[in-house]
Every structure is written in C-alpha cells, then in structure tokens.
Motif scaffolding. Sequence first.
Motif, PDB file in Angstrom:
ATOM      1  N   ARG A   1      -6.833   2.848   1.387  1.00 32.87           N
ATOM      2  CA  ARG A   1      -7.609   1.597   1.369  1.00 32.87           C
ATOM      3  C   ARG A   1      -7.667   0.911   2.733  1.00 32.87           C
ATOM      4  O   ARG A   1      -8.399  -0.075   2.883  1.00 32.87           O
TER       5      ARG A   1
ATOM      6  N   GLY B   1      -4.318  -4.585  -5.417  1.00 31.95           N
ATOM      7  CA  GLY B   1      -3.732  -3.237  -5.353  1.00 31.95           C
ATOM      8  C   GLY B   1      -3.149  -2.785  -6.670  1.00 31.95           C
ATOM      9  O   GLY B   1      -3.713  -3.026  -7.741  1.00 31.95           O
TER      10      GLY B   1
ATOM     11  N   HIS C   1      -8.136  -8.073  -3.065  1.00 32.69           N
ATOM     12  CA  HIS C   1      -7.699  -6.909  -3.853  1.00 32.69           C
ATOM     13  C   HIS C   1      -6.172  -6.872  -3.977  1.00 32.69           C
ATOM     14  O   HIS C   1      -5.469  -6.831  -2.967  1.00 32.69           O
TER      15      HIS C   1
ATOM     16  N   ARG D   1     -11.046   0.165   4.493  1.00 31.20           N
ATOM     17  CA  ARG D   1     -11.885  -0.746   3.726  1.00 31.20           C
ATOM     18  C   ARG D   1     -11.342  -2.180   3.798  1.00 31.20           C
ATOM     19  O   ARG D   1     -12.088  -3.135   3.928  1.00 31.20           O
ATOM     20  N   TYR D   2     -10.020  -2.333   3.710  1.00 24.46           N
ATOM     21  CA  TYR D   2      -9.408  -3.679   3.822  1.00 24.46           C
ATOM     22  C   TYR D   2      -9.759  -4.291   5.182  1.00 24.46           C
ATOM     23  O   TYR D   2     -10.064  -5.482   5.270  1.00 24.46           O
TER      24      TYR D   2
ATOM     25  N   GLY E   1     -10.359   4.107  -6.891  1.00 18.48           N
ATOM     26  CA  GLY E   1      -9.649   4.746  -5.774  1.00 18.48           C
ATOM     27  C   GLY E   1      -9.447   6.233  -6.004  1.00 18.48           C
ATOM     28  O   GLY E   1      -9.321   6.998  -5.051  1.00 18.48           O
TER      29      GLY E   1
ATOM     30  N   LEU F   1       0.850  -1.210   0.000  1.00 18.90           N
ATOM     31  CA  LEU F   1       0.000   0.000   0.000  1.00 18.90           C
ATOM     32  C   LEU F   1       0.879   1.252   0.000  1.00 18.90           C
ATOM     33  O   LEU F   1       0.625   2.196  -0.748  1.00 18.90           O
TER      34      LEU F   1
ATOM     35  N   SER G   1      -4.650   6.424  -4.887  1.00 24.64           N
ATOM     36  CA  SER G   1      -5.910   5.688  -4.966  1.00 24.64           C
ATOM     37  C   SER G   1      -5.747   4.248  -4.522  1.00 24.64           C
ATOM     38  O   SER G   1      -6.693   3.618  -4.082  1.00 24.64           O
ATOM     39  N   HIS G   2      -4.547   3.689  -4.649  1.00 27.81           N
ATOM     40  CA  HIS G   2      -4.308   2.288  -4.292  1.00 27.81           C
ATOM     41  C   HIS G   2      -3.363   2.149  -3.118  1.00 27.81           C
ATOM     42  O   HIS G   2      -2.784   1.104  -2.883  1.00 27.81           O
TER      43      HIS G   2
ATOM     44  N   THR H   1      -8.285  11.279   4.782  1.00 24.51           N
ATOM     45  CA  THR H   1      -7.677   9.945   4.644  1.00 24.51           C
ATOM     46  C   THR H   1      -6.926   9.605   5.925  1.00 24.51           C
ATOM     47  O   THR H   1      -7.072   8.521   6.491  1.00 24.51           O
TER      48      THR H   1
END
Length: 361
Positions: A54, A124, A122, A57-58, A189, A39, A49-50, A344
């Motif tokens: 995340r 990534g 996912h 959510r992960y 993302g 990440l 975005s990746h 974020t």
Amino acid sequence: MDTNAPVLIGADTLEALIGKIFQASGCDAAEAGRIAHHLLGANLAGHDSHGVVRVPRYVEWQQAGYVVAGQQAEVVTDGGAFAVLDGHYGFGQTVAPQATALGIERAQQHGTAIIALRNAGHIGRVGAYSEQALAAGLISIHFVNVAGSVLVAPFGGTERRFSTAPFSVGVPTSPPVVLDFATSHVAEGKVLVASNGGKPLPADALIEPDGTLSGDPHTLYGPYEQVGPRSPANGLGAIRAFGEHKGSGLAFMCEILAGAFTGGGCSGPVNARGRIANGMLSIFISPRHFGTEAGFRQTAEDYVAWVKSCRPSKPGGEVLAPGEPEARLRAERLAKGVPLQPDTWASIVQCARRLGVRVPN
Ligand code: NAD
C-alpha cells in the motif's frame, strides 16, 4: 532463474525503510513509525494485501491531500460509555488506534463502550484494533466500511454497490481468537497483490458487467503498467460479496452501521468525494465487569479445543481457530523475513527514490 520469485526482506529493515518513506512524505517520526509498524504487521500476519504493498498509494493520497498527517481523532459526541469521533481524514494508523484507546478506557470504566469513528484515512488491517483491545483483556467487535469506495457487487447483482466493508471480532482467550475479514469474496488488496504477480485470485472472485465470473485483476483495474499504481476506477467489473446472500447481508450491515450510523457515509458512487475514508463502529466489552470472566474464559477455551479436535476433512488437514493462521505466519516471517513480490518491492523502491530515501542493498 524465476524472475517472479519473492524477494525476502528482514522485518526490521523493511519497517525502518517504510518509516523513512513516510517521514520523507511529511509525517513526523512517531506517525511514520506507526504507519510502518501497522503495514508491516499486516505482512507479518500474512495479509500482504494490507501491508507494504500500500505504500505508493498512501504516499499518492497524502500528496493529493486525500489523507492528512498529524491529525487527532476529535470527540464530537461524548456519552461516557459511547462516543462519536471524527478522524478528519488523518492517517488511519493514527486515528483508529486513538478511537480504540478511547473505547478501551471507557469499557474499563463502564464495562462496555461503543465508539463510532468516521472520516478516518485507510485503517488497514482491522484485526490490529481487535488485538489492541485484546491486550487490555477486552472482547471487541468492529463493523467497518469505506465511504467513497464502491468495489463490490451485492448478491444477485453485477454493479458495484458495497465497499469491501471488513468485520472483526477479538475474544481474549489464550491464545486469543481473532476473526478479521473483508465481506467481499477477496479484499481489494488481494486483487492488487495478484495484479503484482502474487497469489492468484479464485476464478469466481470477481464479476464482469455481463455477469461472467472472473479471477483476472483486469476485471477490477482495467489496463495497467507492470510496475506502478493501479486504480479500480479504470475497471468495469466488480468484486463479488462473500458467502452469497449471507455475506452480502453482512456487507450491507457494515455499510449501514459504519457508514450511515457514524455519519461518515456509505459506499457511494466512485469518486463522489474525491477520496476514501473508513468508518468504524466498535463495541468493547469487559468480561471482568460482567462477572463472568473466569467461567467465560474456561468455557471458551474448552470449546476452542473441542472444535479444533474435529476430524479434518482432508488427510493431514487441520481445523484452525480464527487468528491461528496469522499467529503462525507472524512467528515464521519474524524469523525468516517478509516475502514480497518483485513488482511490489520495485514500486516501494521507486517510491522511496522519488522521495530521496536511500534504499538498503
Ligand atoms: P481472509 O479471507 O484471509 O480471512 C481472514 C480470516 O479468516 C482471519 O480471521 C483468519 O484467522 C481466518 N482464517 C483464515 N484461514 C483459516 C483457516 N484455515 N481456518 C480458520 N480460520 C481461518 O481475509 P480477507 O477477507 O482477505 O481480509 C484481509 C484483511 O483485509 C483483513 O485484515 C481486513 O481487516 C482487511 N481489510 C481492510 C479494509 C479497510 O478498509 N481497512 C477493507 C477490506 C479488508
């Protein structure tokens, strides 16, 4: 004072924090470290975005059982120079590197290898797997889809039919050429980042059900809280496929090759499976085995230099090779830190505290 100014966090500090979050969420130290490294690597490459955006959510997916810690990609068909692997919904950062490692090993043996991976959590930033192959001196081509995720309207339509189905190619020149993009106008993302106050979307990136073009993340997510998760299941619109009929056609092929062919399934109706999974069809090529390595490298490197020497379209502009923007940003962010949107960062802090992880000041 600009309250939406990015927060700058050192790469090592951020990677360590994310690693602790995934250990607290139930991954062993090695897997937590891999997820954090991957990440963070996306943020370093400029693909925020990746990246760490995340994390909440992960963790949610893991807690819901949609993605499973401690999995191994299982070889279900082994043809020597080709294989089919099932990721069993393990973290993509575990099963995709395993699939790539197998592809590298087999291409080093046979000259080429084709690996079909299905049911991966996912995975990534797909360019990371091209880079894994590049480190072994191999060309690689990756067609990817996201089974269970429908976000993208095909050319000529307004309803969701494709996933953001990314595509990547890596070529071992010096420096390497790495093409890596979503076949949607923008990666999902990037809509997520924009919804968190980050880089705004192009005004024609999304499409409303009535065909109106939009750059407003609400088109995809519907109503959402300023801090907290967003779900594309709540929005009525879609992301547009990139490149008109040609990009839409490439998305189609990613769905068919990475979804139908691997057995993981194509992008289907929202929540039909209750979870999303990446499929990836990867082709690995060893130039050494083809006997063309020296000439190939020289010709490709000369060609890259010639393309880059093209007169810029704007004064002060520059023609870049695929992979160059990522390499430049990586050097800059490693030196100066990773900029994160305040929302974020707040979501990550909230997620860490919920899991009892101490956040450094
Ligand atoms: P993007 O639109 O930023 O395009 C990136 C590609 O374009 C890179 O190859 C980059 O080197 C090249 N590029 C960028 N600017 C350039 C310039 N000025 N000149 C020449 N080349 C340039 O990427 P994206 O579509 O937003 O995708 C972002 C990331 O999302 C990718 O890493 C992709 O793999 C990932 N993704 C993953 C999934 C998944 O399901 N795992 C789904 C979608 C996207």
